[in-house]
Design a protein around this motif. Sequence first.
Motif, PDB file in Angstrom:
ATOM      1  N   THR A 131       4.928  16.290   9.011  1.00  0.00           N
ATOM      2  CA  THR A 131       3.895  15.292   9.294  1.00  0.00           C
ATOM      3  C   THR A 131       3.470  14.656   7.990  1.00  0.00           C
ATOM      4  O   THR A 131       3.273  15.361   6.994  1.00  0.00           O
ATOM      5  CB  THR A 131       2.668  15.962   9.912  1.00  0.00           C
ATOM      6  N   ILE A 132       3.345  13.318   7.997  1.00  0.00           N
ATOM      7  CA  ILE A 132       2.895  12.687   6.756  1.00  0.00           C
ATOM      8  C   ILE A 132       1.667  11.835   7.029  1.00  0.00           C
ATOM      9  O   ILE A 132       1.659  11.005   7.946  1.00  0.00           O
ATOM     10  CB  ILE A 132       4.026  11.853   6.136  1.00  0.00           C
ATOM     11  N   LEU A 133       0.606  12.116   6.242  1.00  0.00           N
ATOM     12  CA  LEU A 133      -0.582  11.268   6.278  1.00  0.00           C
ATOM     13  C   LEU A 133      -0.615  10.548   4.947  1.00  0.00           C
ATOM     14  O   LEU A 133      -0.738  11.185   3.897  1.00  0.00           O
ATOM     15  CB  LEU A 133      -1.860  12.109   6.417  1.00  0.00           C
ATOM     16  N   CYS A 134      -0.475   9.220   5.019  1.00  0.00           N
ATOM     17  CA  CYS A 134      -0.274   8.491   3.775  1.00  0.00           C
ATOM     18  C   CYS A 134      -1.242   7.315   3.723  1.00  0.00           C
ATOM     19  O   CYS A 134      -1.241   6.467   4.621  1.00  0.00           O
ATOM     20  CB  CYS A 134       1.181   7.994   3.751  1.00  0.00           C
ATOM     21  N   SER A 135      -2.087   7.293   2.681  1.00  0.00           N
ATOM     22  CA  SER A 135      -2.967   6.135   2.571  1.00  0.00           C
ATOM     23  C   SER A 135      -2.235   5.041   1.810  1.00  0.00           C
ATOM     24  O   SER A 135      -1.544   5.320   0.828  1.00  0.00           O
ATOM     25  CB  SER A 135      -4.278   6.510   1.894  1.00  0.00           C
ATOM     26  N   LEU A 136      -2.357   3.821   2.274  1.00  0.00           N
ATOM     27  CA  LEU A 136      -1.585   2.714   1.710  1.00  0.00           C
ATOM     28  C   LEU A 136      -2.462   1.480   1.580  1.00  0.00           C
ATOM     29  O   LEU A 136      -3.437   1.314   2.306  1.00  0.00           O
ATOM     30  CB  LEU A 136      -0.402   2.380   2.627  1.00  0.00           C
ATOM     31  N   HIS A 137      -2.106   0.616   0.616  1.00  0.00           N
ATOM     32  CA  HIS A 137      -2.823  -0.641   0.452  1.00  0.00           C
ATOM     33  C   HIS A 137      -2.102  -1.806   1.114  1.00  0.00           C
ATOM     34  O   HIS A 137      -2.720  -2.681   1.677  1.00  0.00           O
ATOM     35  CB  HIS A 137      -2.991  -0.947  -1.036  1.00  0.00           C
ATOM     36  N   PHE A 138      -0.757  -1.789   1.000  1.00  0.00           N
ATOM     37  CA  PHE A 138      -0.012  -2.963   1.438  1.00  0.00           C
ATOM     38  C   PHE A 138       0.423  -2.829   2.887  1.00  0.00           C
ATOM     39  O   PHE A 138       1.064  -1.849   3.269  1.00  0.00           O
ATOM     40  CB  PHE A 138       1.207  -3.194   0.539  1.00  0.00           C
ATOM     41  N   LEU A 139       0.072  -3.852   3.675  1.00  0.00           N
ATOM     42  CA  LEU A 139       0.349  -3.771   5.100  1.00  0.00           C
ATOM     43  C   LEU A 139       1.839  -3.809   5.412  1.00  0.00           C
ATOM     44  O   LEU A 139       2.281  -3.211   6.387  1.00  0.00           O
ATOM     45  CB  LEU A 139      -0.360  -4.906   5.831  1.00  0.00           C
ATOM     46  N   ASP A 140       2.611  -4.495   4.550  1.00  0.00           N
ATOM     47  CA  ASP A 140       4.046  -4.531   4.859  1.00  0.00           C
ATOM     48  C   ASP A 140       4.656  -3.138   4.742  1.00  0.00           C
ATOM     49  O   ASP A 140       5.561  -2.788   5.505  1.00  0.00           O
ATOM     50  CB  ASP A 140       4.778  -5.562   3.999  1.00  0.00           C
ATOM     51  N   LEU A 141       4.136  -2.326   3.823  1.00  0.00           N
ATOM     52  CA  LEU A 141       4.603  -0.939   3.745  1.00  0.00           C
ATOM     53  C   LEU A 141       4.227  -0.187   5.019  1.00  0.00           C
ATOM     54  O   LEU A 141       4.998   0.619   5.533  1.00  0.00           O
ATOM     55  CB  LEU A 141       3.999  -0.238   2.526  1.00  0.00           C
ATOM     56  N   VAL A 142       3.010  -0.463   5.513  1.00  0.00           N
ATOM     57  CA  VAL A 142       2.553   0.192   6.742  1.00  0.00           C
ATOM     58  C   VAL A 142       3.481  -0.177   7.892  1.00  0.00           C
ATOM     59  O   VAL A 142       3.966   0.678   8.633  1.00  0.00           O
ATOM     60  CB  VAL A 142       1.101  -0.215   7.069  1.00  0.00           C
ATOM     61  N   HIS A 143       3.758  -1.466   8.019  1.00  0.00           N
ATOM     62  CA  HIS A 143       4.643  -1.927   9.104  1.00  0.00           C
ATOM     63  C   HIS A 143       6.017  -1.314   8.989  1.00  0.00           C
ATOM     64  O   HIS A 143       6.635  -0.934   9.968  1.00  0.00           O
ATOM     65  CB  HIS A 143       4.767  -3.464   9.072  1.00  0.00           C
TER      66      HIS A 143
ATOM     67  N   ILE B 280       2.344  16.657   4.761  1.00  0.00           N
ATOM     68  CA  ILE B 280       2.144  16.162   3.396  1.00  0.00           C
ATOM     69  C   ILE B 280       1.031  15.133   3.427  1.00  0.00           C
ATOM     70  O   ILE B 280       1.048  14.205   4.248  1.00  0.00           O
ATOM     71  CB  ILE B 280       3.438  15.548   2.824  1.00  0.00           C
ATOM     72  N   LEU B 281       0.042  15.316   2.565  1.00  0.00           N
ATOM     73  CA  LEU B 281      -1.023  14.344   2.414  1.00  0.00           C
ATOM     74  C   LEU B 281      -0.667  13.496   1.208  1.00  0.00           C
ATOM     75  O   LEU B 281      -0.554  14.009   0.101  1.00  0.00           O
ATOM     76  CB  LEU B 281      -2.365  15.044   2.171  1.00  0.00           C
ATOM     77  N   ALA B 282      -0.449  12.200   1.432  1.00  0.00           N
ATOM     78  CA  ALA B 282      -0.076  11.343   0.311  1.00  0.00           C
ATOM     79  C   ALA B 282      -1.209  10.360   0.072  1.00  0.00           C
ATOM     80  O   ALA B 282      -1.480   9.500   0.904  1.00  0.00           O
ATOM     81  CB  ALA B 282       1.234  10.621   0.617  1.00  0.00           C
ATOM     82  N   ASP B 283      -1.863  10.519  -1.096  1.00  0.00           N
ATOM     83  CA  ASP B 283      -3.033   9.697  -1.389  1.00  0.00           C
ATOM     84  C   ASP B 283      -2.605   8.510  -2.235  1.00  0.00           C
ATOM     85  O   ASP B 283      -2.480   8.612  -3.445  1.00  0.00           O
ATOM     86  CB  ASP B 283      -4.070  10.557  -2.114  1.00  0.00           C
ATOM     87  N   GLU B 284      -2.379   7.373  -1.571  1.00  0.00           N
ATOM     88  CA  GLU B 284      -1.884   6.161  -2.241  1.00  0.00           C
ATOM     89  C   GLU B 284      -0.739   6.473  -3.193  1.00  0.00           C
ATOM     90  O   GLU B 284      -0.836   6.201  -4.399  1.00  0.00           O
ATOM     91  CB  GLU B 284      -3.031   5.463  -2.970  1.00  0.00           C
ATOM     92  N   PRO B 285       0.348   7.004  -2.666  1.00  0.00           N
ATOM     93  CA  PRO B 285       1.423   7.493  -3.551  1.00  0.00           C
ATOM     94  C   PRO B 285       2.111   6.381  -4.323  1.00  0.00           C
ATOM     95  O   PRO B 285       2.759   6.662  -5.320  1.00  0.00           O
ATOM     96  CB  PRO B 285       2.401   8.151  -2.568  1.00  0.00           C
ATOM     97  N   VAL B 286       1.967   5.122  -3.893  1.00  0.00           N
ATOM     98  CA  VAL B 286       2.715   4.056  -4.572  1.00  0.00           C
ATOM     99  C   VAL B 286       1.803   3.034  -5.229  1.00  0.00           C
ATOM    100  O   VAL B 286       2.266   2.028  -5.746  1.00  0.00           O
ATOM    101  CB  VAL B 286       3.675   3.340  -3.583  1.00  0.00           C
ATOM    102  N   ALA B 287       0.493   3.314  -5.247  1.00  0.00           N
ATOM    103  CA  ALA B 287      -0.433   2.302  -5.762  1.00  0.00           C
ATOM    104  C   ALA B 287      -0.264   2.056  -7.249  1.00  0.00           C
ATOM    105  O   ALA B 287      -0.602   0.992  -7.744  1.00  0.00           O
ATOM    106  CB  ALA B 287      -1.873   2.704  -5.461  1.00  0.00           C
TER     107      ALA B 287
ATOM    108  N   LYS C 217     -14.642 -10.209   6.584  1.00  0.00           N
ATOM    109  CA  LYS C 217     -14.365 -11.588   7.003  1.00  0.00           C
ATOM    110  C   LYS C 217     -13.709 -12.413   5.918  1.00  0.00           C
ATOM    111  O   LYS C 217     -12.941 -13.330   6.191  1.00  0.00           O
ATOM    112  CB  LYS C 217     -15.682 -12.270   7.419  1.00  0.00           C
ATOM    113  N   GLU C 218     -14.008 -12.114   4.662  1.00  0.00           N
ATOM    114  CA  GLU C 218     -13.527 -12.947   3.569  1.00  0.00           C
ATOM    115  C   GLU C 218     -12.072 -12.651   3.224  1.00  0.00           C
ATOM    116  O   GLU C 218     -11.446 -13.398   2.482  1.00  0.00           O
ATOM    117  CB  GLU C 218     -14.372 -12.710   2.312  1.00  0.00           C
ATOM    118  N   ALA C 219     -11.547 -11.555   3.739  1.00  0.00           N
ATOM    119  CA  ALA C 219     -10.258 -11.059   3.258  1.00  0.00           C
ATOM    120  C   ALA C 219      -9.108 -11.970   3.656  1.00  0.00           C
ATOM    121  O   ALA C 219      -9.138 -12.612   4.696  1.00  0.00           O
ATOM    122  CB  ALA C 219     -10.020  -9.664   3.808  1.00  0.00           C
ATOM    123  N   GLU C 220      -8.123 -12.053   2.785  1.00  0.00           N
ATOM    124  CA  GLU C 220      -6.909 -12.781   3.110  1.00  0.00           C
ATOM    125  C   GLU C 220      -5.731 -11.848   2.930  1.00  0.00           C
ATOM    126  O   GLU C 220      -5.739 -10.987   2.064  1.00  0.00           O
ATOM    127  CB  GLU C 220      -6.747 -13.975   2.143  1.00  0.00           C
ATOM    128  N   ARG C 221      -4.735 -12.053   3.775  1.00  0.00           N
ATOM    129  CA  ARG C 221      -3.591 -11.147   3.681  1.00  0.00           C
ATOM    130  C   ARG C 221      -2.710 -11.496   2.496  1.00  0.00           C
ATOM    131  O   ARG C 221      -2.458 -12.660   2.229  1.00  0.00           O
ATOM    132  CB  ARG C 221      -2.762 -11.253   4.966  1.00  0.00           C
TER     133      ARG C 221
END
Lengths: 250, 603
Positions: free
Chosen positions: A198-210, A167-174, A244-248
């Motif tokens: 198999t799931i390939l999922c693009s995500l924005h939030f790192l806590d979801l990734v973790h 399953i390709l999930a393109d930012e499914p929760v954005a 470099k400018e990014a903040e979590r």
Amino acid sequence: MLEIKNLSKRYEGGPLALDDVSFKVPQGEFLAVIGLSGSGKSTLLRCINRLIEPTAGDIIWNNINVTQASDGELRTIRRKIGMVFQHFNLVNRSSVLTNVLSGRLGYVNPAMSFFNKFPQNDIDNAYKEMERVGIAEKAHQRADELSGGQQQRVGIARAMMQKPAIILADEPVASLDPVLAHSIMQHLEKINKEEGVTILCSLHFLDLVHRYADRAIALNDGKLMFDGPPSEIDDDKFREIYGKEAERVG
Amino acid sequence: MNNNKSFKKSLGTGLAIALTLFVFAYAFQVTDVDFGTTRDEVRQTSITRVLRALAHPDIFEYETKELNVEIPFYLPCSESEMTTPDAFPADEPFLKASAYCGEASDAITIEGFNMPTYTTGPVFFITSSGVKKQLDNFQTDADGYFISEIELPNRQPVAEAQAIRATVRTNVGAPKWSDNAIATWDKIIETIFIALLATFIGTLIAIPTSFVAARNLMVENRSPLTSIAFSIIGWIIGVWTGLQAAQRLVALFAPVNENLLLGLGGLILSIGLLYGILRWSMPTEDIEKPSLGIRILSSLGIALFGIATLIFFGASFRTLGATLIEPLGIFGFLGNFIFQIGEIIVMLTPGLIAVVVGAILGNILSKLGQRTSDNMPAGQVRLINIILASLAGAVLFVLLGSVVEWFYQLSNPIKTLYWPAGVGAALGLVLALLSPAKNALPTGMIFYSITRTILNGTRSVEPLVMAIVAVIWVGIGPFAGSLALALHTVAALAKLYSEQVESISAGPIEAVQATGANQLQTIIYAVVPQIIPPYISFTMYRWDINVRMSTIIGFVGGGGIGFLLSQNINLLDYRAASAQMLAIAVVVASMDYISSVIREKYV
């Protein structure tokens, strides 16, 4: 096993959206794809089922070269690759049931599509899939009458109708709020763990990734910046991926 | 500096105003603007008369009763025989005159009593031989009284009594529809059905056309040159073969035309076989692709029984319809309908067979081309491209040449055969040399551009002009009007529809494509649900336009109410014309209302 080899994509008259990306995904893995907006996540996912034609490189899936496939072969490959979208991409005016059943289009006899007829077997399966994501009672409502979270569950049911290997999930929760985001991610996790998809999922939030991913890859400006377990993304890695400018946040 | 700038600006404004005035002055000159004519007395009386006639549409008529009141009158006076009325009834209408005899040109006064109130009528002089000469019009008041000054006519002197007569016509009984109203009703019904038929046929053709004319659906259709060249050759050979085969087949099936039972039996049998082979060759789910042999066999079977169905369908419906017309009586039009459906099928059969055979051959060869292009080395593909593209180009241009020959009758094979063949081959050659051997060319965009061009060309021709051509083709009458309007509807709707297709959201299309659906399925599941509301809305809008168009298409012989209207205008019968205008207004207004209600409901 899905293998991406030296994949590049250049949109007409634009810069490289994907720049020589290579990685492998073993069957049954939950892979997160992270990166800034415009870093090439959507392009990468869409190249895998060739909704976007890659400019160079190969995609090998179970020893089949997807990039070389003819139109007919491509359709047989696509029906084993489900896709879930950020904006759900449901057909608003059709019923939930029809939307879910449309996942079978790669399998059914095209002549039957004229009459909007599906085999009874598929209809039974559609109800099972809708029950799995908890929307069976909405089957005969129009898709646009549902809330965002419900619509995304229709999207998942549609993908599951394909009996997919990937399953390709393109930012499914954005486009969903955090509570709904977790519920959708849990559905994907369940599919991944229980059915071995198999799931390939693009995500924005790192806590979801973790929380959900077995592994993560990161893109920046179309280049692969990181490939490893999510726990390895420390502050240095984070700045490398997001600038470099990014903040979590979160 | 600043001053200079503002001066320039004022100068510019002044010049612009002067130019505008000049343009409008010239426009007045060109369009013969002459408001003097509007105040001309003769013209004002004409326009008054016409407007008043228009305000009295000829819709109702009454039975009328004539009331004649007479007094004897002597012209000239003769002392001997003169009788004058002496007693007047109290409650019956009667006339009184200031004199009961006189010379020509004498002025006398006529008074009427107890006449019907508030009516008008003529005062006649009735000669001894019964000839009427109108002297005046009178108008009665609330008491049924009138007074009228008349001048005695200049007649041959007659000794016996003649008469002066006042006549009042009164309507009796309920109003009846006038002949004009009945004719108007007939024609307005015809008008509505012209519009209905034109819209239906137009929509039927416009829907598939609009998909071809939509950029977002066509842009992804690309195929390599090898495949295109193969496909063109396949199509042309296929269509030619199909036409030949169709001729033979139609001749072979000729006996079916004579025998209704044979026709209907054949129809049922061939439909049954077609259904059977469809079920056999297409399982509801194709997990595995069937083998090539089975696929070829099944498509052959489908084509064969499909064609048989078509032929039997046309022939049997024609015969059935023709036999039904008489026994059905007033419902004979149903029989005629069946007959005409059969006629349409018979007419289309050779074309359809040609297209089917062309499509099959074109498709097979196109797949062959695709394989060749995919599997062979680039050098060989290029060589094949050069040969095939030249051939295909030559054949295409020869076809164009024969079209030119048909129109201009040059009868010169050098100009219409050899030259086009040479030019086509050269163009094909150049294309094959210039484009990289295996690159996919945008075939979809070629179809898109051709369709758009044809649509734009057709749309720019007014339906009225089309109707003139149609009248020449099928004769004066509503059929010509329907054809012309249908053609214009196709052009206009296909463009409007295709713009709707272009503006749908791409997400669902992407999602349906991702499931492995083919292009047809994508259209049915992702495109059609999105375009239903605008399609309904545009179809209603078009019906509205067609009703309006069909009201004037009769001016050129296209049937409908326009025919009656133009006739009455030419006969200067403005009261009758007024009834037709009223009918048009009512129909157009109610169409407008109905279409807005339907649009509101579905959109």
